[in-house]
Motif scaffolding. Sequence first.
Motif, PDB file in Angstrom:
ATOM      1  N   ILE A   2       0.818  -1.210   0.000  1.00  0.00           N
ATOM      2  CA  ILE A   2       0.000   0.000   0.000  1.00  0.00           C
ATOM      3  C   ILE A   2       0.854   1.263   0.000  1.00  0.00           C
ATOM      4  O   ILE A   2       0.472   2.292  -0.546  1.00  0.00           O
ATOM      5  CB  ILE A   2      -0.978  -0.008   1.200  1.00  0.00           C
ATOM      6  CG1 ILE A   2      -1.949   1.179   1.090  1.00  0.00           C
ATOM      7  CG2 ILE A   2      -0.239   0.012   2.518  1.00  0.00           C
ATOM      8  CD1 ILE A   2      -3.023   1.148   2.143  1.00  0.00           C
ATOM      9  N   GLU A   3       2.049   1.179   0.597  1.00  0.00           N
ATOM     10  CA  GLU A   3       2.908   2.358   0.681  1.00  0.00           C
ATOM     11  C   GLU A   3       3.364   2.839  -0.703  1.00  0.00           C
ATOM     12  O   GLU A   3       3.812   3.980  -0.848  1.00  0.00           O
ATOM     13  CB  GLU A   3       4.131   2.052   1.546  1.00  0.00           C
ATOM     14  CG  GLU A   3       3.832   1.917   3.035  1.00  0.00           C
ATOM     15  CD  GLU A   3       3.192   0.579   3.386  1.00  0.00           C
ATOM     16  OE1 GLU A   3       3.205  -0.338   2.527  1.00  0.00           O
ATOM     17  OE2 GLU A   3       2.666   0.449   4.510  1.00  0.00           O
ATOM     18  N   ARG A   4       3.246   1.993  -1.721  1.00  0.00           N
ATOM     19  CA  ARG A   4       3.603   2.403  -3.073  1.00  0.00           C
ATOM     20  C   ARG A   4       2.598   3.392  -3.661  1.00  0.00           C
ATOM     21  O   ARG A   4       2.905   4.100  -4.616  1.00  0.00           O
ATOM     22  CB  ARG A   4       3.687   1.190  -3.988  1.00  0.00           C
ATOM     23  CG  ARG A   4       4.792   0.225  -3.616  1.00  0.00           C
ATOM     24  CD  ARG A   4       4.911  -0.888  -4.621  1.00  0.00           C
ATOM     25  NE  ARG A   4       6.022  -1.762  -4.262  1.00  0.00           N
ATOM     26  CZ  ARG A   4       6.428  -2.782  -4.990  1.00  0.00           C
ATOM     27  NH1 ARG A   4       5.794  -3.064  -6.122  1.00  0.00           N
ATOM     28  NH2 ARG A   4       7.439  -3.523  -4.598  1.00  0.00           N
ATOM     29  N   THR A   6       0.192   5.243  -1.516  1.00  0.00           N
ATOM     30  CA  THR A   6      -0.270   6.252  -0.557  1.00  0.00           C
ATOM     31  C   THR A   6       0.901   6.713   0.294  1.00  0.00           C
ATOM     32  O   THR A   6       1.859   5.971   0.514  1.00  0.00           O
ATOM     33  CB  THR A   6      -1.352   5.686   0.391  1.00  0.00           C
ATOM     34  OG1 THR A   6      -0.782   4.613   1.142  1.00  0.00           O
ATOM     35  CG2 THR A   6      -2.555   5.177  -0.368  1.00  0.00           C
ATOM     36  N   LYS A   7       0.811   7.952   0.762  1.00  0.00           N
ATOM     37  CA  LYS A   7       1.867   8.458   1.647  1.00  0.00           C
ATOM     38  C   LYS A   7       1.727   7.880   3.040  1.00  0.00           C
ATOM     39  O   LYS A   7       2.708   7.654   3.733  1.00  0.00           O
ATOM     40  CB  LYS A   7       1.815   9.986   1.685  1.00  0.00           C
ATOM     41  CG  LYS A   7       2.153  10.656   0.356  1.00  0.00           C
ATOM     42  CD  LYS A   7       2.120  12.165   0.491  1.00  0.00           C
ATOM     43  CE  LYS A   7       2.531  12.836  -0.809  1.00  0.00           C
ATOM     44  NZ  LYS A   7       1.590  12.571  -1.916  1.00  0.00           N
ATOM     45  N   ARG A   8       0.459   7.652   3.462  1.00  0.00           N
ATOM     46  CA  ARG A   8       0.206   7.072   4.780  1.00  0.00           C
ATOM     47  C   ARG A   8      -0.960   6.120   4.671  1.00  0.00           C
ATOM     48  O   ARG A   8      -1.884   6.336   3.874  1.00  0.00           O
ATOM     49  CB  ARG A   8      -0.114   8.166   5.807  1.00  0.00           C
ATOM     50  CG  ARG A   8       1.091   8.986   6.235  1.00  0.00           C
ATOM     51  CD  ARG A   8       0.677  10.108   7.163  1.00  0.00           C
ATOM     52  NE  ARG A   8      -0.069   9.629   8.320  1.00  0.00           N
ATOM     53  CZ  ARG A   8      -0.680  10.442   9.185  1.00  0.00           C
ATOM     54  NH1 ARG A   8      -0.617  11.757   9.016  1.00  0.00           N
ATOM     55  NH2 ARG A   8      -1.337   9.949  10.210  1.00  0.00           N
ATOM     56  N   SER A   9      -0.944   5.074   5.503  1.00  0.00           N
ATOM     57  CA  SER A   9      -2.025   4.100   5.473  1.00  0.00           C
ATOM     58  C   SER A   9      -2.709   3.933   6.821  1.00  0.00           C
ATOM     59  O   SER A   9      -3.635   3.133   6.937  1.00  0.00           O
ATOM     60  CB  SER A   9      -1.495   2.735   5.011  1.00  0.00           C
ATOM     61  OG  SER A   9      -0.461   2.279   5.881  1.00  0.00           O
ATOM     62  N   ARG A  10      -2.285   4.677   7.820  1.00  0.00           N
ATOM     63  CA  ARG A  10      -2.917   4.610   9.134  1.00  0.00           C
ATOM     64  C   ARG A  10      -3.166   6.024   9.632  1.00  0.00           C
ATOM     65  O   ARG A  10      -2.314   6.907   9.485  1.00  0.00           O
ATOM     66  CB  ARG A  10      -2.045   3.833  10.134  1.00  0.00           C
ATOM     67  CG  ARG A  10      -2.043   2.324   9.869  1.00  0.00           C
ATOM     68  CD  ARG A  10      -3.399   1.718  10.199  1.00  0.00           C
ATOM     69  NE  ARG A  10      -3.475   0.292   9.901  1.00  0.00           N
ATOM     70  CZ  ARG A  10      -4.018  -0.226   8.821  1.00  0.00           C
ATOM     71  NH1 ARG A  10      -4.496   0.593   7.883  1.00  0.00           N
ATOM     72  NH2 ARG A  10      -4.088  -1.522   8.629  1.00  0.00           N
ATOM     73  N   ASN A  20      -4.323  14.132   5.271  1.00  0.00           N
ATOM     74  CA  ASN A  20      -3.113  13.402   4.875  1.00  0.00           C
ATOM     75  C   ASN A  20      -3.318  12.203   3.957  1.00  0.00           C
ATOM     76  O   ASN A  20      -2.335  11.587   3.546  1.00  0.00           O
ATOM     77  CB  ASN A  20      -2.382  12.929   6.140  1.00  0.00           C
ATOM     78  CG  ASN A  20      -1.880  14.088   6.977  1.00  0.00           C
ATOM     79  OD1 ASN A  20      -1.083  14.898   6.515  1.00  0.00           O
ATOM     80  ND2 ASN A  20      -2.367  14.188   8.211  1.00  0.00           N
ATOM     81  N   ASP A  24      -1.443   7.991  -4.964  1.00  0.00           N
ATOM     82  CA  ASP A  24      -0.525   8.260  -6.068  1.00  0.00           C
ATOM     83  C   ASP A  24      -0.802   7.242  -7.170  1.00  0.00           C
ATOM     84  O   ASP A  24      -0.676   6.029  -6.950  1.00  0.00           O
ATOM     85  CB  ASP A  24       0.931   8.141  -5.604  1.00  0.00           C
ATOM     86  CG  ASP A  24       1.275   9.178  -4.534  1.00  0.00           C
ATOM     87  OD1 ASP A  24       0.773  10.310  -4.630  1.00  0.00           O
ATOM     88  OD2 ASP A  24       2.027   8.837  -3.602  1.00  0.00           O
ATOM     89  N   ILE A 224      -8.341   1.247  -2.002  1.00  0.00           N
ATOM     90  CA  ILE A 224      -7.427   1.316  -0.855  1.00  0.00           C
ATOM     91  C   ILE A 224      -8.203   1.701   0.391  1.00  0.00           C
ATOM     92  O   ILE A 224      -8.023   1.123   1.474  1.00  0.00           O
ATOM     93  CB  ILE A 224      -6.274   2.298  -1.139  1.00  0.00           C
ATOM     94  CG1 ILE A 224      -5.326   1.708  -2.180  1.00  0.00           C
ATOM     95  CG2 ILE A 224      -5.520   2.638   0.148  1.00  0.00           C
ATOM     96  CD1 ILE A 224      -4.246   2.665  -2.644  1.00  0.00           C
ATOM     97  N   SER A 228      -7.859  -1.288   3.139  1.00  0.00           N
ATOM     98  CA  SER A 228      -6.898  -0.961   4.192  1.00  0.00           C
ATOM     99  C   SER A 228      -7.524  -0.160   5.325  1.00  0.00           C
ATOM    100  O   SER A 228      -7.118  -0.307   6.483  1.00  0.00           O
ATOM    101  CB  SER A 228      -5.728  -0.169   3.596  1.00  0.00           C
ATOM    102  OG  SER A 228      -4.984  -0.978   2.719  1.00  0.00           O
TER     103      SER A 228
END
Length: 433
Positions: A2-4, A6-10, A20, A24, A224, A228
């Motif tokens: 997921i980090e590929r 989005t800048k943040r996932s939590r 935030n 992308d 996402i 997530s």
Amino acid sequence: MIERFTKRSRFTSQQDFIDNFSIDIPDHFNFAYDVVDAWAAEQPDKRALLWIDDKGHERSYTFAEIKDLTDRTASFFSSLGIGRGDMVMLILRRRVEFWLSIIALHKIGAVAIPATHLLTAGDIVYRCNAATIKAIVCVGDSNVLPHVEAAMPDSPSVDTLISVGPEVPEGFHSFADGIASAGEWKRPEPKNDNSDTMLMYFTSGTTGEPKMVAHDFTYPLGHIATGSLWHDLGPDDLHLTIADTGWGKAVWGKLYGQWIAGATVFVYEHEKFTPADMLRMIERHRITTLCAPPTIFRFLIRENMSDYDLSSLRHCTIAGEALNPAVFDAFLKQTGIKLMEGFGQTETTLTIATMPWLEPRPGAMGVPNPCYDVRLLLPDGTPAEDGEQGEIVVKLPEDGSRPAGLFKEYYRDPELTAYATRGGYYHTGDLAW
């Protein structure tokens, strides 16, 4: 994974989420290569799918196995003349071949059209002619094959029929034989564009024939937030969404967001829904997260749930119809879990939801997903005030683009597309306050 994208996932609060969260979108994004094959390259032994049926069969698939099988399926389909942009209908219930077929079609650049096994011959004829369907991949059983065969004389665009055993009638190709003898697969050039149509659903309104809702290749990234965030999934989760693959809810809960998060998708293929069987599945396989419509939860709470060890279950989401507070209260009393509501359509991904950091209010859908600029409008086009009922709309970007997850168009119906997106908004037709 997921980090590929989005800048943040939590996130810790709704304001944190609003401020935030972003997606992308890579050029030439393709879920099959950029998620499925990427997992296979990085963690080949990571479990992707756990499939069970009501006859006692069970099979687990790693991402490496899914990559190999979808490569073979893509090669097989390609050998039959299925290419970029071709329309392919999938009538596959909850068979593993649904996942193999839809991912293979993404790899080819063809258009997947999932369909329910409840279609009659007339329904199939309408869909084949409306979308100029080239191929049908269907389960080889007596509930589906006769309808497909009966539809063929009036479906001239269909030149390829593929059966997923046990029956392979004359004129059909065998799915199993095809992938067993398939050659090597290599990603075609040129690569798909993000704006190419990837997925299409026939969806019924209150009047008229079903609409053809077309999604482009960026659609999976819109999920996402579904997987997530709303489902609260991570790489150690085993997730069950109770939905047949013929409906849009299947890709919401059994594919895109779940595999981007790295979770394992749990699939239970059954002839008849039995609440006790579902509870046994949760107990036996230690399912951690569950999503289903309120009707399913109403059936579950009528069982003596204390007879089952449901301690693995930690998070449950609910969508598809209004939730009765009594169902919320009964499920909470029996499991200690609060049901988290969500709202979306075939035309969208998750649009409004109760995210994990929010306290659920039974009967309330939650708050907007910041991927979409969600508003409520009165019939005169002015904003609804607090307490007023308005239509749920999504403000469209002024540059003419679409947020990831919002449908591309109603296929072959520019007038309906223009009406649904009039005034710079996508109009859902649903009301809320």
